[in-house]
Write an enzyme that holds these catalytic residues in place. Structure first.
Site, PDB file in Angstrom:
ATOM      1  N   GLY A 424      -5.072  -4.011  -4.578  1.00  0.00           N
ATOM      2  CA  GLY A 424      -5.404  -4.748  -3.375  1.00  0.00           C
ATOM      3  C   GLY A 424      -5.242  -6.235  -3.567  1.00  0.00           C
ATOM      4  N   PRO A 426      -6.169 -10.327  -3.806  1.00  0.00           N
ATOM      5  CG  PRO A 426      -5.158 -12.178  -4.784  1.00  0.00           C
ATOM      6  CD  PRO A 426      -4.946 -11.152  -3.731  1.00  0.00           C
ATOM      7  N   GLY A 429     -12.909  -7.560  -4.357  1.00  0.00           N
ATOM      8  CA  GLY A 429     -13.994  -6.957  -5.110  1.00  0.00           C
ATOM      9  C   GLY A 429     -13.562  -5.912  -6.116  1.00  0.00           C
ATOM     10  CE  LYS A 430      -7.611  -6.323  -7.250  1.00  0.00           C
ATOM     11  NZ  LYS A 430      -7.837  -7.414  -6.300  1.00  0.00           N
ATOM     12  CB  THR A 431     -12.918  -7.952 -11.217  1.00  0.00           C
ATOM     13  OG1 THR A 431     -11.498  -8.124 -11.260  1.00  0.00           O
ATOM     14  CG2 THR A 431     -13.490  -8.184 -12.602  1.00  0.00           C
ATOM     15  CB  SER A 782       8.675  -3.015   8.278  1.00  0.00           C
ATOM     16  OG  SER A 782       8.479  -4.297   7.707  1.00  0.00           O
ATOM     17  CE  LYS A 825       4.090  -3.839   7.262  1.00  0.00           C
ATOM     18  NZ  LYS A 825       5.300  -3.066   7.588  1.00  0.00           N
TER      19      LYS A 825
END
Length: 893
Positions: A424, A426, A429-431, A782, A825
């Site tokens: 995802g 930056p 909240g991944k870390t 696209s 999108k």
């Protein structure tokens, strides 16, 4: 070597004078006469000179000339010191030989040719014989190393001992030849060893020689010690160190007495842990030994630990090799092996509120992210059910089977940890999600940053042959965690370096992240298989494009596309605003942001998928109010100052009716604090214009957004011009779009007749298509729908409303095919205040599955199968003057 590879079966025989004997693998220097040198020179000229070197027995011995050694002539040089023997012959032993029939003693300066037989050296000695040989050799080498007065010679014996300890059974006979030649036993023993052609007999004779030589060395040492009463250098050093340690203990006890006055570095106070205490060193070694003994008996790690411990005890304490081995043992015993690690207690898993508490922990730390939470709850449920099933099976086996008291408990294998890959933009909240998962699981958490890692050794560790070598980051994380089932976060896995002369770090991760292989992960430094199957690995990435396909195949991809405005509002109120208030020295009663103000900050000052810019903007507001609060306190009355000194200002702030201090921040105050809104101009400039439509894009960091597609007509030659740093795929989409518009120009009402090129009738024009932000490279299929709508708007004069955005790939047949990144999108369109979105019909399932319900309620979606449906959805029903196809029939009678 086989006899065929070593030369013919007839060899010139060279007799060695008593008491010289040449063994295989050994070297010998022999002075020879001029006549013998000439014969050897003729052999060197003809072919590779191999001689049968046979030792002469003692003059009074009745033994016959039967055994010898095949030797190769290494060198033949002049000898200036002896006029009678002016040459020196250098021989190197190759293999044992046997003379089928005894030969007569001939003059030493001749080389008669005789038949020789190479005894068979095939086969493997028994394990007991090899172990006895190793034990006797190690004892002898240890004695030789201790008795050697030269440090270099001592190190040489220790290196040979290390080789003997690791020698294989096939190479044991070769090592026996080397050691017997090195220790130089008595002549009868050496001759009997040369005649031992059977490998079992040869090893037994070598063992007997070593035991005999060890006894001789021990007796010689005792005699030398009795004669020489002086201390050696090592003994003097040890004696002085003992005296120094005693003096230091007396000084410490003197300074720690009540009569001592003053403290300082090295002159008083309590004993420091930095003091060089021999007792502390001994305690460390004792603790190291206890850890080795605590390892499972028969396990690979224990075998390695015992072998290295024995080497450590043989090496002098001041040696560099001693420190290397000790460091290795410290790392080996600190790794959480199955025998000395702890897992989640069964009582915790049996608790009925285990899953409820885990879900509450995840909800307390993160808002939203339902898909990830659902996957983690699945894993926790499986862990709990598996633990309960194993416990029930163990109790059943115990009740039905008599278990001996000394039998070890059966260890059940735990659930293999999933390999999750969070992808995802930056700030989503991944870390921080990894730390929250560790809390919910009750496991230790370790983070490994892979950004910029370009050396494979940082993952697998350095080999012990290198100076300052050490284990890799995986083993270091396990040591810090202290358990074999931690949560390890591999951060920024998409930014790891690719293959270079240091190796490929991404390829090293393949073994780590493969559930079928990581149960025996091999670190180059530890060099013992380590079980990583119980570790929960969580990887984070901003994109999947830079991750290799094999590595991506091992991970379970979970996408974090971004937050909606509703989710950002909840995150700001629950996490970001309280965090910034505490960080800037305020309290909740001294600052309040209304929901309208927070929404204004999120929509007008930030435009991102995550919440980092939102946190920075909220921090700027809090700091501005903190300055106002400090200035207001400085201007306060004496009563206020007394209240501040007592630490009680809450009542004064709440009861302030003079209007000097306003704790609430309204939306109209944000421009004074944060400046002019960054995105206000873009919203104002977005208006209905001929030839301009808005498409949906995904940026390189995974954030969604809108991109205007601008087109204009200018005098020219009927050509299409594309600008905006476009790639090949998006250029082809522009050509397809223009070709479709030209083909259907009559049906769209652009031209008056069929087959008329709208770019050449009535005027010859060029069409210029531009996608703004020319410094950013753009590619992908696209934008096909947006380009067709832009061409139709330009040539027909109809305008597309400014609150409509679209995405989809087109074909020449007029079909609209699906595209990727729908959730990003749609969220980007929602952030840009788009209310209507045109999408391919095949992406309907993506909207229903991935887009949040609150976003779907606020937006209107048009799912189209053909370009005709897309044009009708974009321009509105009846906006384009479609001409229906009419079929003309000619009647003939």
């Amino acid at each position: 070597m086989t006899p065929t590879a070593m030369g013919p079966h007839k060899l010139p025989v060279l007799l060695l004078p008593h008491p010289l004997i040449l063994l295989p693998t050994a070297r010998l220097t022999l002075p020879i006469s001029r006549s013998l040198a000439n014969v050897i020179l003729s052999l060197l000229d003809d072919s590779d000179a191999v001689l049968a070197v046979v030792p002469l027995p003692a003059p009074d011995s009745p033994s016959e000339l039967t055994y010898g050694t095949a030797a190769r002539v290494a060198r033949l040089v002049r000898n200036q010191s002896s006029p009678t023997q002016p040459y020196l012959l250098y021989l190197r032993g190759i293999a044992r030989i046997r003379l089928p029939s005894p030969i007569q003693v001939h003059p030493l300066d001749t080389l008669p040719v005789h038949n020789v037989v190479y005894p068979s050296s095939e086969g493997t000695p028994s394990r007991d014989t090899v172990e006895a040989f190793k034990d006797a050799a190690l004892i002898l080498l240890d004695r030789l190393a201790k008795d050697s007065p030269q440090p270099q010679r001592k190190d040489d014996w220790l290196r040979v001992a290390a080789i003997v300890e690791d020698i294989s059974e096939q190479r044991a006979t070769w090592m026996a030849d080397v050691l017997v030649a090195a220790i130089s036993p008595q002549y009868p023993d050496k001759l009997a060893f040369l005649a031992a052609t059977d490998i079992e007999d040869r090893l037994r004779r070598a063992t007997e020689l070593f035991v005999k030589q060890s006894s001789i060395q021990e007796v010689s040492k005792k005699i030398a010690s009795a004669v020489d009463e002086s201390f050696s250098r090592q003994q003097k050093e040890y004696f002085l160190r003992q005296q120094l340690a005693a003096i230091q203990r007396e000084l410490h006890s003197l300074h720690n007495s009540p009569a001592s006055v003053g403290t300082g570095f090295g002159t008083g106070g309590a004993t420091s842990e930095l003091d060089d205490d021999d007792q502390a060193d001994a305690d460390d070694l004792a603790d190291l030994r206890r850890k080795i003994e605590a390892l499972d008996a028969g396990s690979e790690e224990r075998k390695v630990g015992v072998r290295e411990w024995r080497r450590l005890k043989r090496i002098p304490q001041g040696s560099v090799e001693n420190g290397v081995i000790r460091s290795y043992l410290e790392w080996l015993t600190s790794v959480p092996w199955p025998s000395n690690t702890t897992t989640t207690p069964l009582d915790v898993l049996k608790d009925h509120s285990f899953l409820t508490r885990a879900r509450a922990q995840l909800d307390a730390d993160h808002y939203g992210l339902d898909q990830i939470k659902r996957r983690l709850m699945e894993y926790l449920a499986v862990v709990r059910l598996r633990a309960l099933a194993d416990a029930a099976q163990t109790n059943g086996d115990t009740a039905s089977t008599d278990v001996s008291p000394g039998a070890p408990p059966t260890k059940s294998k735990g659930i293999k940890g999933p390999i999750l890959l969070f992808v995802g933009p930056p700030g989503t909240g991944k870390t921080s999600l990894g730390q929250s998962i560790a809390k919910a699981l009750g496991r230790p958490f370790q983070r490994i940053s892979l950004g910029g890692v370009r050396d494979e050794a940082e993952i697998r560790g350095h080999r012990r042959t290198y100076v300052a070598s050490g284990p890799g980051s995986i083993v270091q994380a396990l040591r810090k965690a202290g358990r074999n089932d931690p949560v390890i976060l591999l951060d920024e896995v998409d930014k790891v370096g690719h293959s270079n002369f240091h190796g490929d770090p991404a390829a090293a991760l393949l073994e780590v992240l493969d559930p079928e292989q990581n149960h025996s992960f091999n670190d180059h430094y530890i060099n013992v298989p380590i079980d990583l199957s119980q570790v929960l690995f969580i990887c984070t990435s901003n994109t999947l494009e830079t991750i290799s396909a094999p590595l991506l195949d091992r991970c379970e991809v979970v996408e974090l596309s971004g937050y909606t405005y509703d989710e950002k509002m909840h995150i700001a109120k629950r996490f970001l605003l309280p965090k910034q208030i505490r960080a800037n020295g305020l309290s909740d009663s001294q600052l309040t942001l209304t929901d309208e103000a927070l929404l204004h900050v999120a929509t007008m000052y930030t435009r991102e998928a995550g919440v980092r810019s939102l946190e920075r903007a909220i921090g700027a507001v809090v700091r501005f109010k903190a300055v106002e609060w400090a200035e207001w306190l400085d201007k306060g009355s004496g009563a206020m100052g007394n209240a501040i000194g007592n630490g009680d200002t809450k009542g004064d702030v709440n009861e302030n009716k003079n209007g000097e201090w306003q704790a609430t921040v309204e939306p109209h105050e944000l421009e004074k604090i944060l400046g002019i809104p960054r995105w206000d101009s873009e919203e104002r400039d977005r208006e209905e214009k001929r030839g301009v439509v808005y498409g949906l894009v995904v940026t390189g960091m995974g954030e969604g957004g809108i991109l205007p597609v601008e087109s204009t007509a200018l005098p020219g030659m009927g050509r299409l011009k594309l600008t905006g740093s476009l790639g090949d795929v998006i250029k082809e989409s522009g050509e397809i779009a223009l070709s479709w518009v030209k083909t259907h120009a009559f049906e769209l009402g652009i031209t008056a007749g069929r087959g008329v090129d709208p770019l050449k009738v009535p005027d010859v024009i060029d069409v210029h298509l531009h996608l703004p932000a020319g410094a950013q490279k753009k590619d992908g299929p696209s934008a096909g729908i947006a380009m067709i709508c832009a061409f139709v708007s330009l040539l027909s004069g109809a305008c597309v409303p400014k609150d409509i955005a679209m995405t989809g790939e087109i074909t020449l047949r007029g079909r609209v095919t699906p595209v990727g990144g729908i959730r990003m999108k749609v969220l980007g369109a929602h952030r840009a205040q788009i209310r209507k979105v045109i999408l391919p019909w095949a992406n309907r399932k993506d909207v229903e599955h991935d887009v949040a319900p609150e976003v779907r309620r606020e937006m209107q979606f048009f799912f189209v199968r053909t370009i005709d449906e897309a044009l009708e959805a974009a321009f509105g029903r009846g906006a384009l003057g479609w001409r229906k196809e009419t079929v003309l029939l000619e009647s003939r009678l």
